[in-house]
Design an enzyme around this catalytic site. Structure first.
Site, PDB file in Angstrom:
ATOM      1  CD  GLU A  16       1.074  -2.719   4.900  1.00 50.40           C
ATOM      2  OE1 GLU A  16       0.670  -1.049   5.075  1.00 50.40           O
ATOM      3  OE2 GLU A  16       1.536  -2.714   5.889  1.00 50.40           O
ATOM      4  CB  SER A 152      -2.682  -1.102   4.982  1.00 53.35           C
ATOM      5  OG  SER A 152      -2.235  -0.676   4.279  1.00 53.35           O
ATOM      6  CE1 TYR A 222      -4.419   3.466   1.933  1.00 51.05           C
ATOM      7  CE2 TYR A 222      -4.738   1.329   1.951  1.00 51.05           C
ATOM      8  CZ  TYR A 222      -4.180   2.057   2.848  1.00 51.05           C
ATOM      9  OH  TYR A 222      -2.918   2.448   3.608  1.00 51.05           O
ATOM     10  NE  ARG A 261      -5.073   5.139  12.241  1.00 55.74           N
ATOM     11  CZ  ARG A 261      -4.428   4.499  10.649  1.00 55.74           C
ATOM     12  NH1 ARG A 261      -3.458   5.492   9.820  1.00 55.74           N
ATOM     13  NH2 ARG A 261      -4.260   3.425  10.557  1.00 55.74           N
ATOM     14  CG  ASP A 263      -6.969   2.424  13.550  1.00 50.90           C
ATOM     15  OD1 ASP A 263      -7.423   3.625  12.849  1.00 50.90           O
ATOM     16  OD2 ASP A 263      -6.166   2.026  12.858  1.00 50.90           O
ATOM     17  CD  GLU A 276      -5.277  -2.266  13.662  1.00 55.42           C
ATOM     18  OE1 GLU A 276      -3.982  -2.407  13.032  1.00 55.42           O
ATOM     19  OE2 GLU A 276      -5.080  -4.083  13.446  1.00 55.42           O
ATOM     20  CG  ASN A 278      -0.361   2.466  11.720  1.00 54.27           C
ATOM     21  OD1 ASN A 278       0.452   3.031  12.030  1.00 54.27           O
ATOM     22  ND2 ASN A 278      -0.492   2.060  10.972  1.00 54.27           N
ATOM     23  N   GLY A 282      -1.204   6.474   7.656  1.00 52.41           N
ATOM     24  CA  GLY A 282      -0.800   6.753   5.900  1.00 52.41           C
ATOM     25  C   GLY A 282      -0.790   7.868   5.567  1.00 52.41           C
TER      26      GLY A 282
END
Length: 316
Positions: A16, A152, A222, A261, A263, A276, A278, A282
């Site tokens: 990443e 990602s 992205y 964060r 998800d 999950e 994080n 990002g």
């Protein structure tokens, strides 16, 4: 008052790297707007020498994957006694290992899709076809197949036909030695950031993710225009509350700090299914944390400047 110097760490050697560099550039530019002095450093062999010789007041980590999220960089910064924004090393390791994090959250009563995690050696020792057949029998189809570590959505894909499962496993194992296969949940995909920029951690408005291809994979994440984001999410108030409660609960249960964060997917029955967590969200132009911060009325630079101040005050 002396101007604080913040070192933004980005890059590194993970898969990443390019995403991390984009996050780092945006974070550095945002922090400079608040009046902080900012240096941008790569996470390479020169890092420790730079820290010793230039010693910033604090470090802001914009690394994704590998050492930036598995606790390695955090442990090094602790060794050097440098304050940093983010989760301590031990908690990073818990969150980084997705099966471990899912198990902890499930034991606490939070909901996560049923799953199995199997190392590469299992398929060799017991026969790939037999293991994959048992996996489908237990979890059903479609399945979400992804590396047990990393972010990602690299190596992650939805498998709808059992015949496609072997190829998906091979692709996944290119990024990790263990495969996490979980029941694919149909519903509304949402991300909820938690920030501790005041007296207590708080959840930002949920961001609803509407990927054009139906799956929020690397390309959808992205590529500008590949995904539509709705913030606040188009969900009823009770569901929004449930999402924010789940994000705060996960943040606390896993021992996360400053920023994280969650998800998740809100399934067809309205339940929050945690995918999950994080520890280094990002910060690119298409990332979810900046979108949530904007919806909350706070600039990214102001948010992170507050987190930097907290890091300096606690001293590590």
């Amino acid at each position: 008052m002396t101007q604080r110097t913040v070192a933004v760490l980005a890059g590194g050697l993970s898969h990443e790297r390019e995403v991390s560099l984009r996050s780092g550039r945006r974070l550095a530019a945002s922090l400079r707007k608040t009046g902080l002095s900012v240096v941008e450093w790569d996470a390479d062999a020169s890092l420790l020498g730079r820290i010793r010789s230039e010693r910033p007041d604090a470090v802001a980590i914009a690394l994704h994957g590998g050492e930036g999220e598995n606790g390695s960089v955090q442990a090094v910064l602790d060794l050097l006694g440098v304050p940093f924004v983010g989760t301590p090393a031990a908690a990073c390791r818990r969150a980084w290992d997705k099966p471990t994090a899912k198990a902890e959250l499930q034991r606490a009563g939070l909901t996560t899709p049923d799953w199995v995690a199997l190392p590469h050696s299992t398929f060799r020792e017991f026969g790939a076809q037999a293991v994959l057949g048992a996996m489908v029998e237990r979890l059903g189809l479609p399945l979400m197949v992804k590396p047990d570590q990393g972010g990602s959505a690299l190596g992650a894909q939805v498998v709808r036909d059992e015949a496609d499962l072997p190829a998906a496993m091979v692709s996944c194992l290119a990024y990790a030695d263990t495969v996490l296969a979980e029941r694919f949940v149909v519903g509304t995909e949402v991300a909820v950031a938690v920030v501790h920029d005041g007296a207590e951690p708080r959840a930002l408005p949920p961001v609803e993710v509407d990927a054009a291809g139906g799956v929020y994979d690397y390309t959808a994440r992205y590529t500008p225009g590949a995904t539509t984001f709705h913030c606040p999410a188009r969900l009823d108030p009770a569901t929004v509350d449930a999402l924010q409660d789940a994000a705060l609960a996960a943040h606390g249960l896993l021992g996360l700090r400053d920023v994280s964060r969650l998800d998740a997917v809100v399934d067809e029955e309205g339940r929050v299914q945690i995918l999950e967590v994080n520890v280094s969200p990002g910060l690119t132009d298409t990332s979810l944390l900046p979108t949530a911060a904007a919806a909350d009325g706070i600039e990214l630079g102001d948010l992170y400047a507050a987190l930097v101040e907290r890091a300096v005050e606690r001293g590590h």
